[in-house]
Design an enzyme around this catalytic site. Structure first.
Site, mmCIF file in Angstrom:
data_model
loop_
_atom_site.group_PDB
_atom_site.id
_atom_site.type_symbol
_atom_site.label_atom_id
_atom_site.label_comp_id
_atom_site.label_asym_id
_atom_site.label_seq_id
_atom_site.Cartn_x
_atom_site.Cartn_y
_atom_site.Cartn_z
ATOM 1 N N CYS A 335 48.906 44.446 47.969
ATOM 2 C CA CYS A 335 47.972 45.083 48.647
ATOM 3 C C CYS A 335 46.976 44.629 50.549
ATOM 4 C CB CYS A 335 46.041 45.106 48.415
ATOM 5 S SG CYS A 335 45.853 43.411 47.291
ATOM 6 N N ARG A 364 51.734 34.704 40.384
ATOM 7 C CA ARG A 364 50.793 34.003 40.351
ATOM 8 C C ARG A 364 51.323 32.815 39.731
ATOM 9 N NH1 ARG A 364 46.938 38.874 39.068
ATOM 10 N NH2 ARG A 364 47.782 40.619 41.192
ATOM 11 N N GLN A 382 54.550 44.891 39.525
ATOM 12 C CA GLN A 382 53.454 46.220 39.448
ATOM 13 C C GLN A 382 54.496 47.345 39.855
ATOM 14 O OE1 GLN A 382 50.316 44.313 41.532
ATOM 15 N NE2 GLN A 382 49.458 44.583 40.160
ATOM 16 N N ASP A 384 53.017 49.153 41.548
ATOM 17 C CA ASP A 384 51.663 49.112 42.219
ATOM 18 C C ASP A 384 51.323 50.634 43.825
ATOM 19 O OD1 ASP A 384 49.072 47.399 43.657
ATOM 20 O OD2 ASP A 384 50.147 46.597 43.944
ATOM 21 N N HIS A 386 48.896 52.048 46.939
ATOM 22 C CA HIS A 386 47.327 51.781 47.566
ATOM 23 C C HIS A 386 46.697 53.387 48.189
ATOM 24 C CE1 HIS A 386 47.849 47.971 46.750
ATOM 25 N NE2 HIS A 386 47.165 47.890 46.929
ATOM 26 N N LYS A 466 36.418 48.217 39.486
ATOM 27 C CA LYS A 466 37.397 49.391 39.282
ATOM 28 C C LYS A 466 37.822 49.469 37.095
ATOM 29 C CE LYS A 466 39.425 45.139 36.704
ATOM 30 N NZ LYS A 466 40.825 43.683 36.278
ATOM 31 N N HIS A 512 43.174 50.602 45.036
ATOM 32 C CA HIS A 512 44.674 49.565 44.824
ATOM 33 C C HIS A 512 44.812 50.471 43.094
ATOM 34 C CE1 HIS A 512 43.031 46.191 47.232
ATOM 35 N NE2 HIS A 512 42.664 47.123 47.329
#
Length: 643
Positions: A335, A364, A382, A384, A386, A466, A512
């Site tokens: 992000c 991570r 991911q 991912d 946004h 979320k 997100h």
């Protein structure tokens, strides 16, 4: 005149002249309920049946039919396990024993390793203690009293736990027979309420999850309300063992992991083929949904992570590096990078929403003890995305995402999806008003989509609430995959702006979103859901051509080439082996279609078709089989997991 009024869930009331226990109220309601009672919910808080009520209150009796009742059973069974271990092996120290999904565990400090025979002895002793119907009692103690009690018992770990508890917190001890443990409770009123349980296995676990600490022994178990539920769970465990993606991944030559890359994956050609099919499918979802695909750096200066809030709220999970006296972080999330892309240029409200998507590689620092094949890794990618939008656009964007996600899950063969909203955690940024607005925006979008949901207090991320999507697989397990998060804070912290219809600068809302989440984990779920028998559109090899003899080798190559021209993934097996050997080998490799070609098929320009399930569709012309397989590939979600 009555002094205390107890309000029941059905609207009725019970009146008492003085203090009364939850157990007594249950008895007044009915003998059957009193026998089934495990605990009570008093003004929304779970308490023991022995809890004395000295004020007007709303009360609900908790039984094994309730999720909370099952949790009480499991927590109490963990204590039963610890009691049995202490009685059989007195020199063992007890540490912690929480409830986990479908069961419980307890960590023990013991020099000798527990053996399978030990588990049998422990389980037998647990059953004896359950039959003894020992009363379970609770008492409140001071911090010093609790530390002294456990030190006198030789329980150094338990004393250390208490020493770490902040001063002023209420401490309670629970006792049954000669065993006493530290616990918040609640617990069943007596051990006779227990008995439907099974110890499953032993594993190692570091004290307090820190690899610098000593290794403990963790005994896992499961507990249920009745024998039927227990047997169903044990069957799922048996099936899960057969479907273990790590085992199947090795059998099918999909991927491997090794000590030099802990929590990281080495993808083999067939496994990477599955990855690419999933990625290209999701790339199409990006494109069809108005997302522009972007790419942000892997490593960014620590100053950016401080601005975003990750430094204060997430740095224990991050990897760091240094170059030329500058500190950098390997990104755990995509992000902040996407905000930097958004910030290159001034945007008008007419430009919004702006949607970015990235197959972002993240790292991570997960504890080594938590790593598990593809399901829990340190390096992952991911799907991912946004969305930068105005507050008024949130509902439409969330609703559109919901439709996208449900179609994707259906295409991958998942039809049972639970939707949940994870609400504000204790550790968070932003005002209460902002959190109220963000949480209500998610609720409004789900209402508009006619979706039922469950709320999860305290389980949101530090920057926003979320929506979570939980898929149920073919053996009844639930997997949390997709998320949609509303974030009012990060755009402001990182200076994202747009010009509104009054020419004023405003901060956009940042949504997100991810549909499958970690690609690694999702592929692991697919492998286990289908037990490696992936549907044709996902299978790394969709068909294999098997010549009966060397004389048909050239024809086998022609067949494979014609199928490949239609975009199909086809292999041919020209080894000097018997046809029965080849059929067995590729059946075990879970190839959807086996195409046998002999002299007759070569002459006729056909293939003899077999499926990995053993079905025999018969002899088909190459074009007819090609059409059949192409239709199956295009069908996607119509494929059901094979038994």
């Amino acid at each position: 005149m009555t002094d205390i009024t107890i309000r029941l869930p059905d609207g009725n009331e019970k009146h008492y002249p003085g203090p009364v226990t939850a157990a007594e109220v249950a008895g007044d309601i009915g003998a059957g309920l009193a026998r089934a009672a495990l605990a009570a919910r008093l003004d929304g808080k779970l308490v023991d049946l022995a809890c004395e009520i000295d004020r007007d209150a709303a009360m609900e009796i908790v039984t094994a039919r309730d999720a909370a009742g099952l949790e009480v059973i499991r927590h109490s069974t963990a204590h039963l396990l610890a009691q049995a271990v202490k009685e059989l092996y007195p020199h063992t120290q007890v540490t912690i024993g929480p409830v986990i999904e479908n069961g419980f565990y307890y960590d023990f400090a013991r020099d000798e390793p527990f053996t399978p025979e030990d588990l049998g002895r422990i389980e037998a002793r647990m059953r004896e203690l359950a039959k003894s119907d020992l009363p379970v009692s609770r008492r409140v103690v001071s911090r010093d009293e609790a530390i002294a009690f456990f030190r006198d018992q030789g329980e150094a770990y338990k004393a250390e736990i208490i020493e770490s508890i902040p001063t002023g917190e209420t401490l309670t001890l629970y006792s049954q027979g000669g065993f006493t443990d530290l616990c918040r409770g609640p617990h069943v009123p007596s051990t006779g309420k227990l008995g439907v349980f099974k110890l499953t296995h032993v594993a190692g676990a570091y004290w307090r999850g820190d690899s610098a600490n000593e290794m403990l022994q963790r005994i896992y178990g499961t507990a249920w309300a009745d024998k039927k539920a227990l047997q169903a769970h044990l069957h799922r465990l048996e099936e899960a063992t057969k479907r273990d993606h790590r085992k199947i991944g090795k059998q099918l030559d999909l991927f491997h992991q090794q000590e030099e890359g802990p929590g990281m994956v080495f993808w083999h050609p067939k496994g990477w083929t599955i990855w690419q099919v999933v990625e290209q499918y999701l790339r199409g979802v990006y494109r069809d949904s108005g997302y522009a695909e972007v790419r942000a750096p892997q490593i960014l200066d620590v100053s950016l992570w401080k601005k975003s809030g990750h430094w204060d709220n997430y740095r224990e999970n991050m990897f760091f590096t240094e170059s030329e006296k500058h500190d950098y972080a390997v990104k755990p999330m995509n992000c902040p990078g996407h905000v930097q892309i958004y910030n290159q240029g001034l945007h008008s409200y007419r430009d919004l929403p702006i949607r970015y998507g990235e197959f972002g590689s993240c790292h991570r620092n997960e504890p080594s003890g938590a790593l598990h094949g593809l399901m829990r890794v340190r390096a992952f990618t991911q799907d991912d995305g946004h969305v930068f939008c105005t507050p008024g656009q949130i509902e439409d964007e969330v609703s559109a995402f919901h439709r996208q996600a449900m179609k994707v899950y259906a295409d991958f063969g998942f039809s049972d999806i639970a939707v949940k909203i994870a609400l504000r955690p204790d550790k968070r940024i932003g005002s209460e008003a902002i959190w109220d607005q963000a949480e209500e925006a998610l609720r409004a979008a789900l209402r508009a989509s006619d979706v039922e949901w469950e709320e999860l207090p305290g389980e949101g991320v530090f920057y926003g609430p979320k929506i979570e999507y939980h898929m149920r697989d073919s053996i009844g397990r639930d997997w949390q995959v997709g998320t949609m998060q509303v974030d009012f804070m990060m755009p402001e912290r990182l200076g994202a702006e747009y010009v509104d219809d009054r020419s004023a600068r405003q901060h956009p809302v940042m949504l997100h979103r991810a549909i499958v989440g970690s690609m690694e984990r999702f592929i692991g779920i697919l492998i286990e859901h289908y037990a490696g028998r992936l549907p044709p559109w996902l299978a790394p090899v969709q068909a294999v051509v098997l010549p009966i003899g060397e004389a048909q080798a050239d024809y086998a190559g022609e067949v494979a080439a014609r199928l490949a021209q239609s975009g199909l993934r086809v292999d041919k097996d020209l080894r000097n082996e018997t046809i029965s050997y080849k059929i067995r080998a590729h059946t075990l490799a879970r190839v959807p279609y086996l195409l046998v070609v002999g002299a007759r098929e070569r002459e006729a320009g056909t293939v003899a078709v077999r499926t990995r399930a053993g079905a025999d569709p018969g002899t088909m012309e190459i074009a007819a089989f090609t059409d059949r397989l192409v239709r199956e590939v295009e069908a996607m979600g119509q494929f059901q997991a094979e038994e």
